[in-house]
Design a protein around this motif. Structure first.
Motif, PDB file in Angstrom:
ATOM      1  N   LEU A 119      36.656  64.297  63.316  1.00 28.76           N
ATOM      2  CA  LEU A 119      37.149  65.544  63.856  1.00 28.76           C
ATOM      3  C   LEU A 119      36.859  66.690  63.370  1.00 28.76           C
ATOM      4  CD1 LEU A 119      41.144  64.416  63.552  1.00 28.76           C
ATOM      5  CD2 LEU A 119      39.937  65.036  65.522  1.00 28.76           C
ATOM      6  N   ALA A 153      36.321  66.050  75.943  1.00 21.29           N
ATOM      7  CA  ALA A 153      37.651  65.683  75.362  1.00 21.29           C
ATOM      8  C   ALA A 153      37.437  64.210  75.179  1.00 21.29           C
ATOM      9  CB  ALA A 153      38.898  66.036  76.235  1.00 21.29           C
ATOM     10  N   SER A 154      37.272  63.437  76.472  1.00 22.83           N
ATOM     11  CA  SER A 154      37.111  61.857  76.357  1.00 22.83           C
ATOM     12  C   SER A 154      36.325  61.507  75.188  1.00 22.83           C
ATOM     13  CB  SER A 154      36.465  61.480  77.809  1.00 22.83           C
ATOM     14  OG  SER A 154      37.701  61.634  78.585  1.00 22.83           O
ATOM     15  N   ARG A 155      35.139  62.162  74.972  1.00 20.76           N
ATOM     16  CA  ARG A 155      34.141  61.756  74.165  1.00 20.76           C
ATOM     17  C   ARG A 155      34.759  61.928  72.749  1.00 20.76           C
ATOM     18  NH1 ARG A 155      28.590  60.785  72.352  1.00 20.76           N
ATOM     19  NH2 ARG A 155      28.661  60.878  70.284  1.00 20.76           N
ATOM     20  N   VAL A 156      35.320  62.935  72.405  1.00 26.42           N
ATOM     21  CA  VAL A 156      35.800  63.311  71.229  1.00 26.42           C
ATOM     22  C   VAL A 156      37.136  61.990  70.784  1.00 26.42           C
ATOM     23  CG1 VAL A 156      37.332  64.621  69.634  1.00 26.42           C
ATOM     24  CG2 VAL A 156      35.290  65.597  71.191  1.00 26.42           C
ATOM     25  N   CYS A 157      37.922  61.824  71.960  1.00 28.72           N
ATOM     26  CA  CYS A 157      39.000  60.777  71.900  1.00 28.72           C
ATOM     27  C   CYS A 157      38.377  59.420  71.585  1.00 28.72           C
ATOM     28  CB  CYS A 157      39.861  60.649  72.996  1.00 28.72           C
ATOM     29  SG  CYS A 157      40.882  62.456  73.054  1.00 28.72           S
ATOM     30  N   HIS A 158      37.302  59.282  72.078  1.00 33.87           N
ATOM     31  CA  HIS A 158      36.510  57.706  72.115  1.00 33.87           C
ATOM     32  C   HIS A 158      36.013  57.676  70.666  1.00 33.87           C
ATOM     33  CE1 HIS A 158      32.788  55.236  72.051  1.00 33.87           C
ATOM     34  NE2 HIS A 158      33.475  54.489  72.740  1.00 33.87           N
ATOM     35  N   ASP A 159      35.567  58.772  70.018  1.00 36.20           N
ATOM     36  CA  ASP A 159      35.161  58.620  68.722  1.00 36.20           C
ATOM     37  C   ASP A 159      36.284  58.383  67.509  1.00 36.20           C
ATOM     38  OD1 ASP A 159      32.563  58.944  69.338  1.00 36.20           O
ATOM     39  OD2 ASP A 159      32.363  60.860  68.946  1.00 36.20           O
ATOM     40  N   ILE A 160      37.348  58.898  67.964  1.00 39.91           N
ATOM     41  CA  ILE A 160      38.347  58.820  66.733  1.00 39.91           C
ATOM     42  C   ILE A 160      39.177  57.717  67.091  1.00 39.91           C
ATOM     43  CG2 ILE A 160      38.086  61.195  66.226  1.00 39.91           C
ATOM     44  CD1 ILE A 160      40.826  61.630  67.678  1.00 39.91           C
ATOM     45  N   ILE A 161      39.276  57.003  68.271  1.00 35.37           N
ATOM     46  CA  ILE A 161      40.203  56.174  68.477  1.00 35.37           C
ATOM     47  C   ILE A 161      40.150  54.899  67.548  1.00 35.37           C
ATOM     48  CG2 ILE A 161      40.737  54.130  70.109  1.00 35.37           C
ATOM     49  CD1 ILE A 161      40.582  56.084  72.434  1.00 35.37           C
TER      50      ILE A 161
END
Length: 205
Positions: A56, A8-16
């Motif tokens: 996403l 989840a952290s990895r995904v959030c990092h990509d879209i921030i």
């Protein structure tokens, strides 16, 4: 639980980044009165919204449940999301796979291998994706060619099954790829020559 949190952290990092850019663009629209700045802000919002959507969609297929157990995914759909993701990266995607229905974990593994290949050419280049075998028992080969390609520190050891020294949002993606490969009954290798990094996923039997 830790694996889920790190993914989840990895995904959030990509879209921030693209989401933050959309926020900045909206702030410019609120504060600036000039037509030039408003047009600049709208261009920024449009571009960033496309980037966020592409990231996403890719993450949903690469990391998400992607349907029920035993589900199959159209490789054409995988190509669309992979192409959309790579449009925002420095490297070009050369997708050489024919369109088939394939068990979802194989598709998820393939998309994760594209992420790994992209990390190997930080200055840009070409990522060529090929498959042999059948959709039910495939073998994948990815060649990442570019200027000064490299294998990220610890990547080779992690993909070979060694316990990484540190597990964080950056290292979790190759760990996740290894777990997917094991689930698919496949073995991963990554090697480098002068101008190319080669990644393979081969059946263990």
């Amino acid at each position: 639980m830790d694996l889920a949190a790190l993914v989840a952290s990895r995904v959030c990092h990509d879209i921030i980044s693209p989401v933050g850019a959309i926020t900045n663009g909206l702030e410019v629209l609120d504060e600036e009165g000039s037509e030039d700045m408003r047009e600049f802000a709208m261009d920024l919002i449009r571009k960033s919204a496309r980037q966020a959507s592409a990231k996403l969609q890719f993450a949903r297929l690469a990391f998400g449940a992607a349907g029920s157990a035993g589900a199959e995914i159209d490789l054409g759909d995988a190509q669309v999301v992979a192409t959309g993701f790579m449009e925002n990266e420095k490297s070009n995607l050369n997708w050489q796979l024919e369109r088939h229905l394939m068990p979802k974990n194989f598709v998820k593994l393939l998309l994760n291998l594209i992420l790994i290949a992209n990390q190997c050419v930080p200055r840009g280049g070409e990522i060529k994706v090929e498959m042999s075998g059948t959709p039910q028992s495939p073998s994948f080969t990815l060649n990442a060619a570019g200027l000064n390609p490299r294998i990220p520190l610890g990547m080779k050891e992690t993909l070979s099954g060694e316990e990484p020294e540190r597990v964080d949002a950056h290292s979790v993606q190759p760990i996740y790829s290894l777990l997917l490969a094991r689930e698919c009954g496949m073995e991963l290798t990554i090697d480098k020559d002068e101008d190319c990094v080669k990644i393979t996923a081969l059946p263990t039997e």
